[in-house]
Write an enzyme that holds these catalytic residues in place. Structure first.
Site, short mmCIF file in Angstrom:
data_model
loop_
_atom_site.label_atom_id
_atom_site.label_comp_id
_atom_site.label_asym_id
_atom_site.label_seq_id
_atom_site.Cartn_x
_atom_site.Cartn_y
_atom_site.Cartn_z
N CYS A 1 0.87 -1.15 -0.06
CA CYS A 1 0.02 0.16 -0.21
C CYS A 1 0.95 1.31 -0.12
O CYS A 1 2.10 1.24 -0.27
CB CYS A 1 -0.87 -0.02 1.29
SG CYS A 1 -1.85 -1.67 1.45
N LEU B 1 -3.93 -1.51 -1.22
CA LEU B 1 -3.82 -2.71 -2.22
C LEU B 1 -4.37 -4.21 -1.42
O LEU B 1 -3.40 -4.39 -0.47
CB LEU B 1 -2.63 -2.95 -3.13
CG LEU B 1 -2.45 -3.66 -4.15
CD1 LEU B 1 -3.38 -3.56 -5.34
CD2 LEU B 1 -0.86 -4.28 -4.38
N ILE C 1 -4.46 -7.63 -0.06
CA ILE C 1 -3.72 -8.80 -0.31
C ILE C 1 -4.48 -9.75 0.59
O ILE C 1 -4.55 -11.17 0.18
CB ILE C 1 -2.32 -8.63 -0.28
CG1 ILE C 1 -1.78 -7.53 -1.25
CG2 ILE C 1 -1.68 -9.94 -0.47
CD1 ILE C 1 -1.96 -7.87 -2.74
N GLU D 1 4.00 -6.65 3.86
CA GLU D 1 3.68 -7.61 4.29
C GLU D 1 4.31 -8.18 5.32
O GLU D 1 5.58 -8.29 5.46
CB GLU D 1 3.41 -8.58 2.99
CG GLU D 1 2.65 -8.06 1.91
CD GLU D 1 1.29 -8.24 2.11
OE1 GLU D 1 0.72 -8.81 3.25
OE2 GLU D 1 0.52 -7.64 1.31
N SER E 1 9.92 -12.73 -6.89
CA SER E 1 11.03 -12.40 -7.76
C SER E 1 12.48 -12.85 -7.08
O SER E 1 12.43 -13.12 -5.69
CB SER E 1 11.21 -11.10 -8.26
OG SER E 1 11.93 -10.60 -9.24
#
Length: 640
Positions: free
Chosen positions: A2, A51, A53, A81, A370
């Site tokens: 966010c 956002l 999640i 997170e 990633s």
């Protein structure tokens, strides 16, 4: 994942800044298009873009929490997170604490109430955190160990503002009484290193809370910062015949990290290039999501694409693979908006293909994994072999060493052996500045004549080296890269470019439990058998496909040298230099001469030119306000 924005008033006047916060929040709507909100009391204003999640229907921010006797004592905004939030939640519940949501955000504030500032030692994840305590009237700020998530701040007579993105602070500058003068020292650092090193930004009055640090602020007071992450690299000798035990520990730690990083209430995919790092992550992620999607990017020009190798890897591990090929026209067209998203320029051409593959990935998933951080943690850069090649110089008597150094200084550029003499007769602190350097001082003076004669990269690196004197040479180089190249380039582009597409990027290598294993690896198991990341490769032998195991990673190679010399970008570069209003910063004629020399094949100036060009575009957007970055806000599905 966010974007947070907050303001702590110096004079109990926070309510008068609510409108300014609400006006600035849309500047980073891309970080959180799913939800937005503000909260304030007489001292503080918190704003948030979310956002969603985890716990999609709840866990709205700013989040209020407190113990039964004061149930709204704390206000929290949090970007990032926490991957071990379920375990922490169980631990805190056993201590008698009650929870009102199912998300990871609440775990932070409950943990803060229980452990105080030591909560950061319990968090396994990526984060920028702000907590306002309405009882003690103190603001707590924190960033994760490695600096995966950003946190900018500025202090004026009105108070202290803090945010995930600098552009929101710039938007609030009039109300804050914030001067927007550029920092000439930061410009020097950028031109030399390709990025602005923490804690600086290109604006004098706006700084960054450093990675692995916490800070306290009281109304009307100064920000008091303290580092909590102090890597030691306590290298441990591995007895002959016991190497496999270490390799197994690495494999277990990484598998556990990937499992934790897969926690989400939305779809998680993975980036996949042709190297071992992303392939290892994608292979382990497939174990937890049989329908894993992977994504890669490349260019049509031969030798500048890992598309074929990535496709082969995807087939070997059994995942659906999606490719985005970027044309030179797309590349040039995206540069202004990318510089806007970055806040400060980063002269890394791979930013652009990353932007396009992130945009493609966002059509299918909301989170991607990633491989960032593997090189720094496991010894993946070829330059880490240098202490071995220069070891004979350590046996040369000091008077002779001084003579060899003088010889190296007088030898013309290009003479065989000059580079070896130059580097071998210098200390590590003198010769190694991290994995990026665009200009030496003579070249810098050509394009910025006002550069200070006393400028030296050690202005940035000396404090970091001072913390690593007990480490072996390879560990010292890794330690330096953790605090320079990785957090200045690698993690800035990882955060800003993916968030530009409202895509959360997670990096399982940069996990505190993985690091606990990685920092103990002796140098002879990092650099061995003519390769890098030797221990990691051995740990992944039974996991990644054989064709990837010993292949050199290219990442997102960009044909910048060819494009700047050819029709693809030469005209764009020439126009960018000519039209730029940076005469007081750059000798524009000298830059144009460099461009011509590059086109004519006199010298490869591609990295230096790109460094200047990126700054000029940034300056045109944020200072001259001449360039329109043409930002478009997208509405994405919340639960993709």
């Amino acid at each position: 994942m966010c974007g947070l924005l907050g303001f702590l008033s110096s004079n109990e006047n926070a309510a008068s800044f609510v409108d300014a916060v609400e006006r600035a929040l849309p500047c980073m709507r891309h970080r959180g298009p799913d939800d937005a909100g503000t909260w304030h009391d007489q001292d503080a204003v918190f704003g948030f873009n979310r956002l969603s999640i985890i716990d999609l229907e709840h866990s709205h921010q700013p989040l209020r929490w407190g113990p039964p006797e004061n149930p709204e004592r704390y206000a929290l905004t949090f970007n990032g997170e926490i991957y071990n939030y379920l375990e922490l939640r169980e631990e805190l519940q056993a201590e008698g604490h009650e929870f009102r949501t199912q998300g990871d955000s609440e775990t932070i504030v409950v943990g803060f109430h229980h452990w105080g500032e030591k909560v950061v030692d319990h968090l396994r994840g990526m984060f920028g955190i702000a907590i306002w305590d309405t009882e003690t009237h103190r603001l707590f700020l924190a960033r994760d160990q490695f600096g995966i998530k950003p946190l900018f701040y500025a202090t004026t007579e009105a108070g202290t503002v803090f945010s995930s993105e600098k552009k929101t602070i710039l938007e609030m500058a009039p109300e804050l009484g914030l001067g927007l003068e550029l920092d000439q020292r930061a410009i020097e650092h950028y031109v030399d290193l390709q990025y602005v090193p923490e804690p600086e930004s290109l604006h004098q009055k706006i700084r960054r809370l450093e990675s692995g640090s916490i800070a306290w602020v009281e109304p009307g007071g100064k920000l008091q910062e303290e580092r909590y992450f102090k890597p030691q690299f306590p290298v441990q000798a591995v007895p002959k015949g016991k190497e496999q035990d270490l390799f197994d520990r690495i494999a277990r730690a990484l598998e556990d990290s990937v499992e934790k990083h897969m926690r989400a209430d939305v779809t998680v995919g993975s980036f996949l290039s042709g190297g071992i790092d992303s392939t290892a992550i994608a292979t382990l992620a497939k174990r937890h999501n049989p329908n894993l999607l992977t994504f890669t990017t490349g260019f049509e020009r031969e030798g500048y694409s890992e598309v074929d190798v990535a496709a082969e890897s995807a087939a070997a591990i059994g995942v659906e693979h999606i490719v985005k090929v970027v044309s030179p026209e797309e590349y040039a067209g995206a540069i202004p908006k990318i510089m806007w998203y970055l806040d400060d320029p980063v002269a890394d051409p791979s930013l652009v293909p990353l932007y396009f593959v992130a945009a493609e990935a966002r059509k299918h998933v909301k989170v991607v994994l990633s491989g960032e951080g593997a090189d720094e943690l496991f010894g993946g850069y070829t330059i880490y072999k240098e202490p071995l090649s220069l070891a004979p110089f350590e046996k040369i008597p000091s008077p002779l060493l001084k003579g060899l150094r003088k010889l190296g200084q007088v030898l013309p550029e290009g003479v065989k052996g000059k580079s070896l003499l130059d580097r071998g007769t210098q200390s590590m602190e003198e010769r190694y500045y991290g994995n990026a350097r665009s200009f030496n001082f003579e070249q810098m003076q050509r394009v910025i004549p006002w550069a200070r004669p006393e400028w030296d990269h050690r202005e940035v690196t000396a404090p970091i080296y001072a913390r690593s004197t007990h480490m072996d040479p390879v560990a010292r180089m890794q330690h330096l890269d953790l605090f320079t190249w990785m957090r200045g380039d690698i993690l800035v582009k990882a955060d800003k470019i993916n968030m530009a597409n409202s895509l959360e990027l997670r990096v399982p290598f940069l996990d505190k439990e993985v690091f606990k294993v990685a920092e103990t690896i002796p140098h002879d198991l990092k650099i061995a058998n003519g390769t890098t990341k030797y221990a990691l490769r051995k740990a992944m032998e039974q996991i990644v496909p054989p064709h990837v195991l010993h292949r050199k990673k290219l990442g997102f190679p960009v044909p910048m040298r060819h494009w700047l010399a050819g029709d693809e970008l030469f005209g764009w570069a020439q126009d960018t230099i000519t039209e730029s209003g940076t005469e007081e910063i750059f000798n524009k004629q000298a830059v144009l001469e460099m461009l011509k020399e590059h086109r004519d094949g006199v010298s490869d100036h591609s990295r230096r030119l790109w460094t200047v060009l990126a700054f000029m575009v940034w300056h045109g957007i944020f200072v001259e306000k001449r360039i329109d970055p043409q930002i478009e806000h997208h509405d994405y599905p919340v639960d993709i």
